[in-house]
Scaffold this motif. Structure first.
Motif, short mmCIF file in Angstrom:
data_model
loop_
_atom_site.label_atom_id
_atom_site.label_comp_id
_atom_site.label_asym_id
_atom_site.label_seq_id
_atom_site.Cartn_x
_atom_site.Cartn_y
_atom_site.Cartn_z
N ILE A 3 -14.91 49.76 -22.58
CA ILE A 3 -14.33 48.75 -23.60
C ILE A 3 -15.31 48.67 -24.76
O ILE A 3 -14.85 48.59 -26.02
CB ILE A 3 -14.56 47.28 -22.92
CG1 ILE A 3 -13.33 47.31 -21.94
CG2 ILE A 3 -14.06 46.23 -23.86
CD1 ILE A 3 -13.32 45.94 -20.83
N HIS A 41 -9.19 44.21 -20.54
CA HIS A 41 -10.04 43.43 -21.68
C HIS A 41 -8.85 42.21 -21.78
O HIS A 41 -8.07 42.26 -22.38
CB HIS A 41 -9.94 44.37 -22.83
CG HIS A 41 -10.70 43.81 -23.96
ND1 HIS A 41 -10.02 43.79 -25.17
CD2 HIS A 41 -11.99 43.47 -24.15
CE1 HIS A 41 -10.81 42.98 -26.07
NE2 HIS A 41 -12.13 42.80 -25.18
N ASP A 42 -9.42 41.30 -21.48
CA ASP A 42 -8.96 39.85 -21.46
C ASP A 42 -8.13 39.42 -22.86
O ASP A 42 -6.96 39.24 -23.03
CB ASP A 42 -9.64 38.72 -21.05
CG ASP A 42 -9.71 38.66 -19.51
OD1 ASP A 42 -8.63 38.98 -18.92
OD2 ASP A 42 -10.72 38.21 -19.04
N LEU A 51 -8.02 48.50 -19.05
CA LEU A 51 -9.33 48.26 -18.36
C LEU A 51 -9.60 46.73 -18.08
O LEU A 51 -10.41 46.07 -17.93
CB LEU A 51 -10.31 48.79 -19.68
CG LEU A 51 -10.64 50.31 -19.60
CD1 LEU A 51 -11.26 50.67 -21.17
CD2 LEU A 51 -11.25 50.83 -18.83
N LEU A 61 -7.38 49.61 -23.56
CA LEU A 61 -8.23 48.31 -23.35
C LEU A 61 -7.24 47.22 -22.37
O LEU A 61 -7.91 46.73 -21.74
CB LEU A 61 -8.23 47.49 -24.88
CG LEU A 61 -9.46 48.11 -25.69
CD1 LEU A 61 -9.29 47.49 -27.04
CD2 LEU A 61 -10.75 47.95 -25.18
N GLN A 107 -13.71 49.38 -28.56
CA GLN A 107 -13.57 48.22 -29.17
C GLN A 107 -13.84 48.12 -30.92
O GLN A 107 -13.13 47.47 -31.81
CB GLN A 107 -14.47 47.04 -29.06
CG GLN A 107 -13.81 45.96 -27.88
CD GLN A 107 -14.72 44.83 -27.35
OE1 GLN A 107 -15.68 45.13 -26.94
NE2 GLN A 107 -14.56 43.74 -27.86
N THR A 152 -7.19 41.58 -25.14
CA THR A 152 -6.01 42.41 -25.38
C THR A 152 -4.74 42.01 -24.38
O THR A 152 -3.72 41.75 -24.94
CB THR A 152 -6.44 43.86 -25.07
OG1 THR A 152 -7.42 44.15 -26.07
CG2 THR A 152 -5.33 44.63 -25.23
N GLU A 190 -17.32 48.01 -12.46
CA GLU A 190 -17.49 46.69 -13.75
C GLU A 190 -18.12 47.36 -14.80
O GLU A 190 -17.93 47.06 -16.06
CB GLU A 190 -17.72 45.42 -13.14
CG GLU A 190 -17.59 44.29 -14.21
CD GLU A 190 -16.14 44.34 -14.82
OE1 GLU A 190 -16.18 43.49 -16.05
OE2 GLU A 190 -15.22 44.51 -14.14
N ASN A 230 -16.12 50.01 -16.65
CA ASN A 230 -15.30 49.32 -17.60
C ASN A 230 -15.74 48.80 -18.92
O ASN A 230 -15.26 48.77 -20.00
CB ASN A 230 -14.55 48.24 -16.89
CG ASN A 230 -13.36 49.11 -15.77
OD1 ASN A 230 -13.46 50.09 -15.88
ND2 ASN A 230 -12.84 48.14 -14.80
N GLN A 231 -17.04 48.01 -18.94
CA GLN A 231 -17.52 47.43 -19.92
C GLN A 231 -18.19 48.45 -20.96
O GLN A 231 -17.93 48.35 -21.97
CB GLN A 231 -18.87 46.61 -19.40
CG GLN A 231 -18.34 45.21 -18.58
CD GLN A 231 -17.31 44.62 -19.75
OE1 GLN A 231 -17.50 44.31 -20.70
NE2 GLN A 231 -16.16 43.84 -18.88
N GLU A 288 -10.90 47.28 -33.01
CA GLU A 288 -10.89 45.89 -34.04
C GLU A 288 -10.91 46.40 -35.57
O GLU A 288 -10.19 45.63 -36.11
CB GLU A 288 -12.40 45.28 -33.76
CG GLU A 288 -12.30 44.56 -32.43
CD GLU A 288 -13.66 44.17 -32.20
OE1 GLU A 288 -14.51 44.12 -32.93
OE2 GLU A 288 -13.93 43.30 -31.10
#
Length: 906
Positions: free
Chosen positions: A666, A704-705, A702, A699, A670, A707, A659, A662-663, A674
């Motif tokens: 991300i 990324h909610d 991975l 993303l 990002q 996304t 986790e 992954n963070q 963005e």
């Protein structure tokens, strides 16, 4: 006759000079009949004629050899295992010219090789077309022949086909006669060429047409109703033929002796490299030349999209065949990446009209002369036509793939011994194409653009219509440049692998040491003559030298400036810096002081060194953090690719830290995601369009909610309206992957909807995009459904490999599926190189010694020559992964580092 079995090459009793071939394909019954009359020179007394034939039925009574009199063979035997036809005569054949006649029949097979059938639809009705694919050694499946590249001859082809169909061959038609429902088309005689370049296509097609300034007619053929999708490729082809025909090199006279920047292209398009103004008449040194020294030698060029096609494209002389995805471009539904692929593949195949067709390798050992040069030249052409694509920076993807394969102990030299036709398919790989192109780029950089081109033109002119070996090219380049090319390059083509150059600062000296790099962490004993380039603190002053020994030192003076070795990654080697130099480069990356090519190279070398356990994963992650505001497509694309690989290995080594990994990833992506947003901007660059899709796909994978939520929303809008601006082609893969991330056995709607889109579209690019997304689902039951779907008639055999890229959750499912279906897979794909993709895609991702042993046991009784090398390479990758996992588990500082990076806000 037994003495001819098992030989890699045909005996040289007779030499073919010309073929007269007649073919009559039956598209309904999927078979063909034919005859061939081969003009020969018998060069030694012999009772035998030995040539190639496979999967053909020979009529013994039809076989004759006519010299001063007619000879009939006493024995006609086809040895299928060796794909040779042996004709034994009762008496010795007289030397000199003669004519060999043979009648034969064959099957239009479904293996995408030889003379085969492809399927398409007209007004809902399924139809067959007849297509040839003869490279590397499959002309023998269409007609008996001397199926070796050195046996060049002229070909006169006659086809008998249904009168309503289009029939194409290498040359224009010379005569056409309609006889009832059939027509007989006779084609002009070809120039001297190898058998693997002969081509025939019969079917129903539309086309678009253009013409070069010197009257070469160019056409793009495709399925009926898709003609408008051929316009982009047509435009590229016409311009590329012009480009290859004539180049102008203009240098400002004031800096000609020390020029670092130059523009290579047609005079009509000449622009000043730093300001966009014309150089014409501004005090320049002007060098005009034909880039290939010889113009395109045929009166026409046809390019045709084939629905079932194993490779990307095939450079048949005058009739180039392509997968639809590599030739057709749809303005509404093709992505920017599709457009770029069409351009580079067309440029590659047209380069082959010189490199390969006009000047042909003597034997498959020298395949790289074809493929390495065509790959390199395709970037030269694409860069000239589309400079805004920064295609030479993207060339680093070719370099990286070459380095990754060549870092294996189971790699092979660029010049590789071929002992049987069954071994040839496996060398159409990243060594022949990508390493080959990369060492050419390295050599051109060392010799300089103008001497290199001049020597190349001389080489092509000298060997036009002939065959050449690697040493012939080196001799031409050595003569034209005055440099010891043969000595320099033999170490790069005759031994496998490449060096890692370790660089250490010792006072005012920079110490260099080369050792062979192996991804396994082992140390090889190879040694190279390495063209070293370097700069310090600025790109204005560069140093270069040849590292001919194991070690050497260079005076760099004092100071704390960054030092970059292998400037712009022109050399085919990796660089390992000491801690002090690494820290300086990391700071320079953050400050954007380095070129994007160098930023790419530092990252890629660091990843490879980490995998080989020469540096810690912690140090790699620390370096990756320096790229958090990276703006350039090629660098970010590689960062994404490396993140996938690190994430998979980290999940095996430290699942409790996944986790945090992954963070961290991300957070890396990002900022740029963005900045670009989901919606394309007016006038944005081609590269931004490609980057947006890759970032959002990353993303999504991975988890990324935000996304995933947006992917779902836009996909739903797409289901309601296929032309919605909310999901343009560049975003579709990201949306499809996002949808599949949330699919499971109890929530199948996204999966079913995506299958519906697959079934409704007739665009090959969209179908492969969907296939590549389906297997990204984390649910094992859905993954098994997807894998089984690949074996259904709904998926063309050429496309099944696109659905094999399962995630970590699907590895075991895919392995069990491969074993359960091995007999079917082997039967369906076993006679071509696509078979190797099944093995490498399913086996390579594993990361345990136990799994490697299991794979070895399964294949112990199932290995055949066509997959032997790939299997060894895939197993080696499993062992490399397993050792890397062990190393990461022992890395004490990793836990704290990845948690800190995972929590960091960018």
């Amino acid at each position: 006759m037994e003495q001819f079995k098992g030989q890699p090459r045909l005996p040289k009793f007779a030499v073919p000079k010309a073929y007269n071939i007649r073919l009559k394909p039956d598209l309904s019954a999927c078979k063909f009949a034919g005859s061939v009359a081969i003009s020969l020179d018998v060069v030694s007394d012999t009772n035998f004629i030995v040539l190639n034939a496979a999967d053909l039925t020979i009529a013994p009574s039809s076989v004759s050899f006519t010299n001063s009199k007619e000879f009939r063979p006493v024995k006609v035997e086809l040895f299928e295992a060796d794909e040779i036809l042996v004709l034994e005569f009762a008496e010795k054949l007289p030397t000199g010219a003669g004519l060999l006649r043979i009648d034969f029949e064959g099957v239009l097979n479904d293996k995408m090789k030889g003379f085969y059938r492809s399927t398409y639809e007209i007004n809902g009705e399924k139809r067959n077309m007849a297509v040839t694919q003869f490279e590397p050694a499959d002309a023998r499946r269409c007609f008996p022949c001397w199926d070796e590249p050195a046996c060049k001859a002229k070909f006169t082809i006659k086809l008998e086909v249904p009168s309503d169909l289009v029939a194409l061959s290498n040359m224009p038609a010379a005569e056409e006669k309609v006889e009832g429902d059939s027509k007989i088309i006779s084609y002009q005689e070809t120039p001297l060429m190898s058998t693997y370049l002969v081509a025939v296509v019969v079917g129903l097609f539309d086309y678009v047409e253009g013409q070069t300034s010197d009257g070469i007619k160019v056409r793009v053929y495709c399925q009926v109703g898709k003609a408008n999708q051929g316009n982009f490729a047509l435009n590229v082809a016409v311009k590329t033929l012009e480009l290859y025909k004539e180049y102008v090199l203009l240098l400002p006279s004031s800096i000609a002796p020390c020029i670092n920047h130059y523009w290579l292209g047609r005079e009509s398009e000449m622009k000043f490299w730093s300001g966009g103004e014309s150089w014409i008449g501004v005090g320049t040194v002007k060098l005009c030349f034909r880039y290939f020294a010889v113009p395109y030698s045929l009166p026409k060029l046809d390019m045709i999209a084939i629905p079932d096609f194993a490779a990307g494209a095939m450079e048949n002389y005058g009739l180039v065949t392509y997968r639809e995805t590599a030739l057709l471009y749809d303005d509404q539904h093709s992505a920017a990446a599709n457009k770029q692929r069409v351009a580079t593949v067309v440029a590659h195949e047209l380069a082959h009209q010189w490199f390969g067709n006009l000047v042909t390798m003597e034997w498959w050992t020298h395949l790289w002369l074809n493929e390495g040069f065509a790959t390199w030249v395709s970037y030269l052409a694409t860069d000239s036509l589309f400079p805004e694509w920064k295609i030479w920076t993207q060339f680093l993807d070719e370099l990286t793939e070459g380095l990754r394969l060549d870092g294996l102990e189971e790699s092979h030299p660029i010049e590789v011994e071929i002992n049987h036709a069954s071994e040839i398919d496996e060398i159409f790989d990243a060594i022949s194409y990508r390493k080959g192109a990369s060492v050419i780029r390295m050599l051109q950089s060392y010799l300089g653009a103008e001497p290199f081109q001049r020597s190349l033109a001389s080489y092509i002119k000298k060997y036009a219509c002939k065959n050449a070996k690697t040493e012939d090219l080196w001799a031409a380049l050595e003569e034209g440049s005055g440099e010891p090319v043969n000595m320099l390059m033999n170490s790069w083509t005759r031994q496998k692998g490449y060096p890692v150059v370790s660089v250490k600062l010792n006072g005012q000296k920079l110490e260099f040491e080369q050792t062979q790099f192996l991804s396994s962490g082992s140390q090889g004993d190879g040694q190279w003559i390495v063209p070293i380039t370097m700069c310090s603190g600025s790109y204005d002053a560069r140093k270069s030298f040849l590292l001919k020994t194991k070690s050497e030192s260079v005076d760099v003076g004092t100071g704390n400036a960054w030092i970059k070795v292998n400037v712009d990654q022109t050399g085919f080697y990796r660089v390992k810096y000491d801690e002090e130099l690494t820290a300086r480069l990391r700071y320079a990356i953050e400050k954007k002081s380095l070129t994007e090519m160098d930023r790419f190279g530092i990252l890629d070398d660091s990843f490879a060194l980490s995998m080989a356990r020469h540096q810690s994963l912690t140090s790699l992650l620390t370096l990756m953090a320096a790229y958090r505001e990276e703006p350039e497509y090629t660098v970010l694309s590689n960062l994404i690719s490396i993140s996938y690989k690190v994430g998979r290995i980290a999940a095996d080594a430290t699942p409790n830290l996944l986790e945090y990994f992954n963070q961290f990833f991300i957070g890396l992506f990002q900022y740029s995601a963005e900045k670009l947003g989901w919606d394309p901007k007016q006038g944005e660059s081609h590269l931004d369009a490609m980057l947006r899709g890759e970032l959002l796909t990353a993303l999504a994978q991975l988890g990324h909610d935000p996304t995933l939520d947006e992917a779902s929303r836009r996909f739903q809008a797409f289901l309601d309206d296929r032309n919605t601006p909310l999901l343009p082609p560049d975003l579709r893969r990201a949306a499809y992957v996002g949808v599949m991330q949330r699919v499971n056995a109890s929530n199948r709607s996204g999966y079913e909807s995506l299958l519906q889109v697959y079934r409704e579209t007739d665009l090959s690019q969209e179908k492969t995009r969907i296939l590549g997304s389906l297997a990204s689902c984390p649910d094992p039951k859905i993954i098994l459904e997807v894998l089984n779907f690949l074996l259904t008639p709904e998926v063309r055999n050429q496309d099944a490999v696109f659905g094999l890229a399962v995630g970590r959750e699907g590895r075991e499912i895919a392995w069990t599926w491969l074993k359960d279906n091995w007999e079917h897979i082997s039967k369906t794909w076993g006679s071509g190189f696509l078979m190797t993709r099944f093995v490498s895609a399913v086996v390579s991702p594993f990361a345990s010694f136990e799994k490697a042993k299991e794979v070895e046991e399964f294949f112990a009784s199932r290995t055949k020559p066509a997959i032997a090398r790939t299997l060894k390479q895939s197993l080696e990758r499993v062992y490399i992964n397993a050792k890397w996992v062990q190393n990461i588990q022992n890395e004490k500082e990793l836990g704290a580092a990845v948690q800190e990076l995972g929590h960091r806000k960018y």
